[in-house]
Design a protein around this motif. Sequence first.
Motif, PDB file in Angstrom:
ATOM      1  N   THR A  50       0.785  -1.265  -0.057  1.00  0.00           N
ATOM      2  CA  THR A  50       0.213  -0.092  -0.095  1.00  0.00           C
ATOM      3  C   THR A  50       0.832   1.173   0.069  1.00  0.00           C
ATOM      4  O   THR A  50       1.582   1.273   1.001  1.00  0.00           O
ATOM      5  CB  THR A  50      -0.944   0.177   1.491  1.00  0.00           C
ATOM      6  N   GLU A  86       0.863   5.371  -0.082  1.00  0.00           N
ATOM      7  CA  GLU A  86       0.015   6.794   0.170  1.00  0.00           C
ATOM      8  C   GLU A  86       0.820   7.892  -0.588  1.00  0.00           C
ATOM      9  O   GLU A  86       1.840   7.984  -0.811  1.00  0.00           O
ATOM     10  CB  GLU A  86       0.275   7.064   1.696  1.00  0.00           C
ATOM     11  N   GLN A 135      -4.745   6.268  -1.132  1.00  0.00           N
ATOM     12  CA  GLN A 135      -3.784   5.176  -0.862  1.00  0.00           C
ATOM     13  C   GLN A 135      -4.121   4.150  -1.917  1.00  0.00           C
ATOM     14  O   GLN A 135      -5.369   3.864  -2.201  1.00  0.00           O
ATOM     15  CB  GLN A 135      -3.802   4.468   0.276  1.00  0.00           C
ATOM     16  N   THR A 183      -3.639   0.064  -3.003  1.00  0.00           N
ATOM     17  CA  THR A 183      -3.205  -1.181  -2.721  1.00  0.00           C
ATOM     18  C   THR A 183      -2.925  -2.038  -3.738  1.00  0.00           C
ATOM     19  O   THR A 183      -3.969  -2.343  -4.460  1.00  0.00           O
ATOM     20  CB  THR A 183      -4.005  -1.780  -1.412  1.00  0.00           C
TER      21      THR A 183
END
Length: 295
Positions: free
Chosen positions: A203, A205, A214, A216
Amino acid sequence: MDEAEASQSKSTCFIQVDYTTICWGNDTGSDCKHEQHVDIICHEGGSGGSSGDNGSGSESSPWPDDPDESDVGGSPDDGGSSDGGTCTELIPEPGSDCEPIDPCESDNPPFYCEPDEEEDEEETLCLGDPVANPEIAPSGGWNYPGGQYGHTRNGGERFHDGIDIRMEPNTNLFSAYSGEVVHTIESFDPGEYARNSYGNTVTIETNFVGETIQLTYAHLNSVKVDVGDIVQAGDQIGLSGETGNANDEETRTKIIPHVHIKGRLKKNESLSKLDPGSYLATKFNSDGSVKESCK
């Protein structure tokens, strides 16, 4: 034979390169191909005449015939130069034993040479995409809407929280944007199955046009970054795979190998769902076709 006689016996050769462009088609568009014609033209030393003009009826080799091969460091067959060095010139000096270098292998290849495939592949990776030339991986092997975000499965009854991008296992996966690695899972062996699981994940940011998002990346076989790492767009973050519930040998459901990308909007330390496809450079229609290419 003395040195003067040996120098007169050498041939003087040069390369003549002609280019031909052949086009076919109509006024609105045509296809063209380019052809290269290389001729090696030699003149015998001494008399100054060409091999075709001296009346001898014999044809000389394009490369000079040294009277004593023991006096030189190489021959036309081994590609050595007359002083034992390495031939590096596109068009060798007259009288040398070097063979001409293929123009397409030179430092400045002509326009007609085929481009390098590896360079082309690298150039197709766009800012905002995790892989070059991304494609939707259809759910069940046929449902292209099901590979995208929203109520796209089971006739609209089942919600799919992300977008699935087709990737063969162990393909290099790149970060779509620059940012900080805030979470990873790397406890799964390659291809290891677990029900209702994303498997190995990364993940990242990112600050995106005033928003904090974010992204993932899931189902990875291998994770190449650690929490706290700062990555740049285009940095490798892992290898795609089939970990979690992405292994069709266990689910007995057709699963196209892919990376699942989940998106979250971060605001006041709270996370809310978002469509990650809206943040990719390549946009897709509901049928999986490319709506907007990054190129």
